[in-house]
Design an enzyme around this catalytic site. Structure first.
Site, PDB file in Angstrom:
ATOM      1  N   SER A 235     -14.875   0.373  -0.810  1.00  0.00           N
ATOM      2  CA  SER A 235     -15.238  -0.872  -0.149  1.00  0.00           C
ATOM      3  C   SER A 235     -14.167  -1.939  -0.320  1.00  0.00           C
ATOM      4  O   SER A 235     -13.417  -1.948  -1.309  1.00  0.00           O
ATOM      5  CB  SER A 235     -16.566  -1.393  -0.703  1.00  0.00           C
ATOM      6  N   THR A 236     -14.124  -2.855   0.632  1.00  0.00           N
ATOM      7  CA  THR A 236     -13.161  -3.941   0.582  1.00  0.00           C
ATOM      8  C   THR A 236     -13.411  -4.840  -0.626  1.00  0.00           C
ATOM      9  O   THR A 236     -12.459  -5.284  -1.280  1.00  0.00           O
ATOM     10  CB  THR A 236     -13.222  -4.762   1.882  1.00  0.00           C
ATOM     11  N   GLY A 239     -12.069  -3.160  -3.633  1.00  0.00           N
ATOM     12  CA  GLY A 239     -10.617  -3.089  -3.479  1.00  0.00           C
ATOM     13  C   GLY A 239      -9.945  -4.408  -3.826  1.00  0.00           C
ATOM     14  O   GLY A 239      -8.852  -4.427  -4.427  1.00  0.00           O
ATOM     15  N   GLU A 256      -7.244   2.010   0.419  1.00  0.00           N
ATOM     16  CA  GLU A 256      -7.787   2.288   1.756  1.00  0.00           C
ATOM     17  C   GLU A 256      -9.226   1.831   1.722  1.00  0.00           C
ATOM     18  O   GLU A 256     -10.058   2.392   1.017  1.00  0.00           O
ATOM     19  CB  GLU A 256      -7.670   3.769   2.087  1.00  0.00           C
ATOM     20  N   CYS A 290     -15.220   5.395   6.809  1.00  0.00           N
ATOM     21  CA  CYS A 290     -14.524   4.116   6.990  1.00  0.00           C
ATOM     22  C   CYS A 290     -13.989   3.968   8.409  1.00  0.00           C
ATOM     23  O   CYS A 290     -13.863   2.851   8.923  1.00  0.00           O
ATOM     24  CB  CYS A 290     -13.395   3.975   5.979  1.00  0.00           C
TER      25      CYS A 290
END
Length: 489
Positions: A235-236, A239, A256, A290
Site C-alpha cells: 500500500s501507498t 510505502g 511498488e 495493484c
C-alpha cells in the site's frame, strides 16, 4: 501435496528459516483458507531478536556470496527454477488454499515465477561495468556494479510468489543476501515454500532467510542499519513510512505501491475487445491487484453499449471455491477487505450511484460489480478499491478524459482502446502513468520490460529486465594508473 513439502510442513510449524530451519518457541500463527474458514496449517512468527540475528547472519554470508563466480550463482538460480517447475502443483495448491487464488491465476503466477528465475539466472554472466576514457594518458576509468549487501524484501499476499521472486532472484544474482518478510496472509505460499525452494537449490546458508510476522517485524527490518536496501510491494500508506525511515538512513528503497488504473474507451473502440479486456483487468483475482482496472472512462457515444456488454459479462462470471476448475472469482483475502469493498459500493449507491450488477456475497465472497451514474469526485472512483468493482464514468472529449486520469494521485497503469494507434501513442505522452497499454488492459507485466509507476504508485524505481541491474546493485568508479603521476603541488 508433494511429499517433500509435506515433510517440510512439519518443520515450518515449529521453526523459522535463517538459512537453516531453527526451532523456536515463538508465537504460532494459524493459517486459514479464506474460502472455507478452515485452519489448514500454522507457521512460526519471528521476534525482533530474530531480525537482529538474521541480519548478522546475512552480513557474514554475503561476504562469501558476493565473491562466488557467476557460474555458481547462475546454477543455483537455474536449479531453483527447475525445482519450482518439478513441484509446481504444490505452489499452485498453496496459493489457492491460503490466498484465495483461482487455479487459473495461481497457475499463471507459478509459471511466471519460473520465467523470472530463469531470467535472473542470466544476470550474473552479464557485463558488470563500463570503461570510460580519461584525459590523463595511461589512465583507465572503470564504472562497475557492486552488490548492495543485505536486501530486505517485504512482499504482499495478492501475488505472494511472483512479487517476492521478482526481487529475491535479481538481488541474489547481483551478489546480495536477502531477508524476506512475507505478508501475514501468505506466510506459507510467499514465505515457507520459498525457503524450501532456495534451500534445496543449494544456496549457501544465510544468503536467503524468511521471517514471518506482523508489521513490527517489517519495521525492524526496514530500520536495521545493516540492511542496505528495502524492496517493498504494498500500500501507498505503508510505502510512505518505509520511504521516510529509509531516507533518514540514506538507505535505498524500491517501492511498488497502490494504483487506481484507468481504461479509456474511445468512440471508435472495438467494444467486444474492450469489454473482454475490461473484465480481465477489473475482475482477475477478485480485483486484488495493484494494476487492476479501477476506473472505466467511456465516451458518451458508446457508453450504453459498453455498460450493457460489461454487465452481461460480469453476471456470467462464476464466483465460488477457487479450488474448483470452473471458478473464475474466489473470495476476498479477509473480512476487513471484504467489508471495505462492501462499504465503498454501498456508500456510492446511497449517494446516487446505480449498482448495475453484483455486490456483497456470503462470507468473504463478493460478486463482480458494475457501478454507473457516479461523479469523478466519488470515493468509488478516486480510491483504490482492491476488489471486483468496475466504476464507469462517461466523458465527451478526450481532453476531459486525460484531465480526469491525471487528477489521480496514482500513476501506475492506463489502457486506451481506439483504432487510432498512432494517435494513442502520442496521447500517451500527456498521461501521468508509468505504463500505457494501447488496445489492452492494465494488468500487464512482461519480465524483460521495466515495470513501475509515477506519483503515489511508485518511487522512481523499476523492476524487470535491464532495470534489475541498477536496482539491486550500486555503482563504483575505479580508476587505474599503471604508473603514478606527479601533481603540481
Amino acid at each position: 501435496m508433494n511429499t517433500q513439502t509435506n515433510i517440510i510442513e512439519q518443520v515450518w510449524k515449529e521453526h523459522i528459516f535463517q538459512g537453516d530451519w531453527i526451532r523456536t518457541d515463538n508465537i504460532t500463527k494459524d493459517i486459514k483458507n479464506p474460502a472455507t474458514g478452515e485452519t489448514i496449517s500454522s507457521v512460526q512468527f519471528a521476534s525482533i531478536d530474530d531480525v537482529n540475528r538474521s541480519v548478522e547472519i546475512a552480513v557474514e554470508a554475503q561476504k562469501t556470496w558476493k565473491n562466488t563466480t557467476f557460474e555458481v550463482r547462475a546454477k543455483i538460480l537455474r536449479k531453483a527454477a527447475q525445482l519450482f517447475e518439478e513441484n509446481i502443483q504444490t505452489f499452485i495448491d498453496w496459493n489457492v488454499q491460503e490466498c484465495g487464488s483461482t487455479l487459473l491465476k495461481a497457475g499463471w503466477e507459478a509459471n511466471a515465477c519460473i520465467e523470472q528465475l530463469y531470467m535472473a539466472s542470466s544476470m550474473p554472466m552479464s557485463a558488470s561495468g563500463e570503461i570510460f576514457p580519461s584525459s590523463i594518458p595511461g589512465k583507465t576509468n572503470v564504472w562497475q556494479r557492486v552488490p548492495l549487501g543485505v536486501v530486505g524484501v517485504i512482499s504482499p499476499w495478492n501475488f505472494p510468489l511472483l512479487l517476492s521472486i521478482r526481487s529475491i532472484a535479481p538481488a541474489l544474482a547481483m551478489g546480495n543476501s536477502v531477508i524476506l518478510k512475507p505478508s501475514e496472509f501468505s506466510n506459507i505460499t510467499g514465505g515457507a515454500l520459498l525457503a524450501w525452494l532456495f534451500h534445496n537449490a543449494g544456496l549457501a546458508a544465510g544468503n536467503f532467510q524468511v521471517l514471518s510476522g506482523e508489521s513490527q517485524i517489517g519495521e525492524a527490518l526496514v530500520g536495521h542499519p545493516q540492511v542496505n536496501m528495502i524492496s517493498f510491494t504494498g500500500s501507498t500508506g505503508v510505502g510512505k513510512k518505509i520511504a521516510e525511515t529509509c531516507a533518514k538512513q540514506l538507505k535505498k528503497c524500491a517501492l511498488e505501491l497502490g494504483g487506481n488504473n484507468a481504461m479509456i474507451i474511445c468512440e471508435d473502440a472495438d467494444l467486444d475487445i474492450a469489454v473482454n479486456n475490461a473484465v480481465w483487468g477489473t475482475f482477475l483475482h477478485q480485483g486484488q491487484i495493484c494494476m487492476q482496472t479501477g476506473r472505466h472512462l467511456v465516451h458518451r457515444s458508446v457508453a450504453d453499449a459498453y455498460i450493457q456488454k460489461l454487465k452481461d459479462k460480469a453476471i456470467a462470471l462464476k464466483v465460488g471455491d477457487p479450488s474448483h476448475p470452473e471458478t473464475q472469482l474466489g473470495p476476498l483475502i479477509n473480512a476487513s477487505q471484504h467489508e471495505k469493498v462492501c462499504q465503498i459500493v454501498e456508500n456510492a449507491v446511497a449517494q446516487g450511484a446505480i449498482l448495475e450488477c453484483g455486490g456483497r456475497g456470503e462470507n468473504l465472497f463478493f460478486h463482480p460489480a458494475v457501478v454507473t451514474h457516479i461523479q469523478k469526485e466519488d470515493p468509488i472512483f478516486t480510491d483504490e478499491i482492491f476488489g471486483p468493482v468496475a466504476p464507469v464514468l462517461i466523458f465527451d472529449d478526450i481532453s476531459e478524459a486525460i484531465e480526469i486520469v491525471n487528477a489521480s494521485k496514482y500513476g501506475l497503469a492506463v489502457a486506451i482502446h481506439t483504432q487510432r494507434t498512432a494517435w494513442a501513442f502520442e496521447l500517451a505522452k500527456e498521461i501521468k502513468s508509468g505504463m500505457i497499454h494501447i488496445n489492452d488492459q492494465t494488468v500487464n507485466n512482461e519480465y524483460h520490460v521495466p515495470f513501475g509507476g509515477m506519483g503515489e504508485s511508485g518511487y522512481g524505481g523499476r523492476f524487470g529486465g535491464p532495470a534489475n541491474f541498477d536496482e539491486f546493485s550500486q555503482r563504483q568508479w575505479v580508476s587505474i594508473l599503471d604508473k603514478g603521476i606527479q601533481y603540481p603541488l
